[in-house]
Design a protein around this motif. Sequence first.
Motif, PDB file in Angstrom:
ATOM      1  N   MET A   1      65.180  -4.631   1.458  1.00 50.15           N
ATOM      2  CA  MET A   1      65.273  -3.208   1.693  1.00 50.15           C
ATOM      3  C   MET A   1      66.272  -2.951   2.826  1.00 50.15           C
ATOM      4  SD  MET A   1      62.367  -0.220   2.391  1.00 50.15           S
ATOM      5  CE  MET A   1      61.068  -1.321   2.560  1.00 50.15           C
ATOM      6  N   ARG A   2      66.968  -1.856   2.730  1.00 49.38           N
ATOM      7  CA  ARG A   2      67.988  -1.503   3.721  1.00 49.38           C
ATOM      8  C   ARG A   2      67.442  -0.746   4.923  1.00 49.38           C
ATOM      9  NH1 ARG A   2      71.862  -0.300  -1.017  1.00 49.38           N
ATOM     10  NH2 ARG A   2      73.482  -1.850  -0.665  1.00 49.38           N
ATOM     11  N   LEU A   3      66.168  -0.759   5.136  1.00 49.16           N
ATOM     12  CA  LEU A   3      65.562   0.031   6.199  1.00 49.16           C
ATOM     13  C   LEU A   3      66.151  -0.290   7.561  1.00 49.16           C
ATOM     14  CD1 LEU A   3      63.484   2.113   7.061  1.00 49.16           C
ATOM     15  CD2 LEU A   3      61.784   0.267   7.151  1.00 49.16           C
ATOM     16  N   LYS A   4      66.242  -1.553   7.904  1.00 48.89           N
ATOM     17  CA  LYS A   4      66.749  -1.944   9.220  1.00 48.89           C
ATOM     18  C   LYS A   4      68.198  -1.481   9.399  1.00 48.89           C
ATOM     19  CE  LYS A   4      67.104  -5.904  12.302  1.00 48.89           C
ATOM     20  NZ  LYS A   4      66.782  -7.341  12.456  1.00 48.89           N
ATOM     21  N   GLU A   5      68.995  -1.682   8.379  1.00 48.73           N
ATOM     22  CA  GLU A   5      70.403  -1.266   8.419  1.00 48.73           C
ATOM     23  C   GLU A   5      70.520   0.241   8.662  1.00 48.73           C
ATOM     24  OE1 GLU A   5      73.603  -0.517   4.881  1.00 48.73           O
ATOM     25  OE2 GLU A   5      72.513  -2.419   4.841  1.00 48.73           O
ATOM     26  N   LEU A   6      69.733   1.028   7.948  1.00 48.14           N
ATOM     27  CA  LEU A   6      69.775   2.479   8.108  1.00 48.14           C
ATOM     28  C   LEU A   6      69.284   2.902   9.492  1.00 48.14           C
ATOM     29  CD1 LEU A   6      68.410   3.430   4.590  1.00 48.14           C
ATOM     30  CD2 LEU A   6      70.706   3.940   5.459  1.00 48.14           C
TER      31      LEU A   6
END
Length: 68
Positions: A1-6
């Motif tokens: 999931m891209r959560l950390k990136e976002l």
Amino acid sequence: MRLKELRKKRKLSQITLAIDLNMNQNSISRYETGERQADYSTLIKFADYFDVSIDYLLERTNNPKMNK
């Protein structure tokens, strides 16, 4: 999931994100590391918060917006 990136792109801490979404920091950490998978309602919260599609959040597409 891209959560950390976002989250990092917006310069938010895990605690700030957790407070904004009425969650706890430990849950955010587990979602980011993949220890825990977000349920549908949580995915909607993340997608709405970052103004991206759920498919983008789940890395099913590189287009952050929903196709219309």
